[in-house]
Design an enzyme around this catalytic site. Structure first.
Site, short mmCIF file in Angstrom:
data_model
loop_
_atom_site.label_atom_id
_atom_site.label_comp_id
_atom_site.label_asym_id
_atom_site.label_seq_id
_atom_site.Cartn_x
_atom_site.Cartn_y
_atom_site.Cartn_z
N CYS A 48 73.69 48.65 43.33
CA CYS A 48 73.97 48.20 44.71
C CYS A 48 74.06 49.42 45.62
O CYS A 48 73.57 49.40 46.76
CB CYS A 48 75.27 47.41 44.77
SG CYS A 48 75.18 45.73 44.13
N HIS A 67 73.44 45.06 36.82
CA HIS A 67 72.70 44.64 38.03
C HIS A 67 71.28 44.47 37.52
O HIS A 67 70.67 45.44 37.03
CB HIS A 67 72.80 45.72 39.11
CG HIS A 67 72.10 45.40 40.40
ND1 HIS A 67 72.71 45.48 41.65
CD2 HIS A 67 70.81 45.04 40.65
CE1 HIS A 67 71.84 45.16 42.60
NE2 HIS A 67 70.67 44.89 42.02
N HIS A 96 67.70 44.53 36.45
CA HIS A 96 66.68 45.54 36.71
C HIS A 96 65.61 45.45 35.64
O HIS A 96 65.89 45.12 34.50
CB HIS A 96 67.29 46.95 36.73
CG HIS A 96 68.05 47.30 35.49
ND1 HIS A 96 69.34 46.85 35.26
CD2 HIS A 96 67.70 48.01 34.41
CE1 HIS A 96 69.75 47.30 34.08
NE2 HIS A 96 68.77 48.00 33.54
P1 AMP Z 1 69.63 49.24 30.77
O1 AMP Z 1 70.85 48.68 31.50
O2 AMP Z 1 69.86 49.51 29.33
O3 AMP Z 1 68.40 48.39 30.96
O4 AMP Z 1 69.29 50.65 31.40
C1 AMP Z 1 69.89 51.17 32.53
C2 AMP Z 1 69.05 52.35 32.94
O5 AMP Z 1 69.52 52.78 34.20
C3 AMP Z 1 69.09 53.55 32.00
O6 AMP Z 1 67.76 53.84 31.57
C4 AMP Z 1 69.69 54.66 32.85
O7 AMP Z 1 69.11 55.92 32.58
C5 AMP Z 1 69.38 54.17 34.26
N1 AMP Z 1 70.30 54.63 35.29
C6 AMP Z 1 71.65 54.51 35.31
N2 AMP Z 1 72.17 55.03 36.44
C7 AMP Z 1 71.09 55.46 37.16
C8 AMP Z 1 70.96 56.09 38.43
N3 AMP Z 1 72.04 56.39 39.18
N4 AMP Z 1 69.72 56.42 38.85
C9 AMP Z 1 68.64 56.13 38.10
N5 AMP Z 1 68.71 55.54 36.90
C10 AMP Z 1 69.91 55.21 36.43
#
Ligand code: AMP
Length: 113
Positions: free
Chosen positions: A8, A99, A101
């Site tokens: 968010c 969230h 994604h």
């Molecule tokens: P998942 O919830 O397992 O599908 O993956 C979450 C993904 O979000 C991981 O690959 C993290 O490296 C990525 N992630 C978490 N925080 C950030 C951020 N601030 N910017 C970019 N990627 C992020």
């Protein structure tokens, strides 16, 4: 907007990210810990925690998310070589960020799962 939700924060421009597409209700930015030469996350800006809540998104947003994922793949030059479009949903899938994604991953040969 959900307090404390990092995606968010990115959607609102309050947390820094390398944004590669901003298409109104959908945004794409590079994963901070890429697992492949191309690793981009595509999110609905509106907060939904997981696929269980996808029905709460406005009409057309989920379709747009798929379309933007493919646009990203084209921009990144991996639409012909191929890429994975992956949603980790829930604990067994390793979902870390609550969230919704989608990962767009490519630039090398990928395996399953
Ligand atoms: P998942 O919830 O397992 O599908 O993956 C979450 C993904 O979000 C991981 O690959 C993290 O490296 C990525 N992630 C978490 N925080 C950030 C951020 N601030 N910017 C970019 N990627 C992020």
């Amino acid at each position: 907007m959900v307090d404390g939700c990092v995606f968010c924060g990115i959607a609102r421009g309050e947390i820094e990210a390398e944004v590669v597409r901003d298409e109104g209700e959908v945004m794409a930015f590079r994963d901070k810990e890429p697992g492949a030469p191309v690793h981009v996350l595509v999110i609905p800006k509106e907060h939904v925690g997981s696929l269980a809540e996808i029905g709460r998104l406005p009409e057309g947003t989920a379709k747009r998310l798929f379309e933007v994922a493919h646009m990203v793949a084209e921009d990144e030059g991996i639409s012909d070589s191929g890429y994975a479009f992956r949603i980790n949903n829930g604990p067994d899938a390793g979902q870390e960020v609550a969230h919704l994604h989608a990962h767009v991953v490519g630039g090398r040969r990928l395996g399953m799962p």
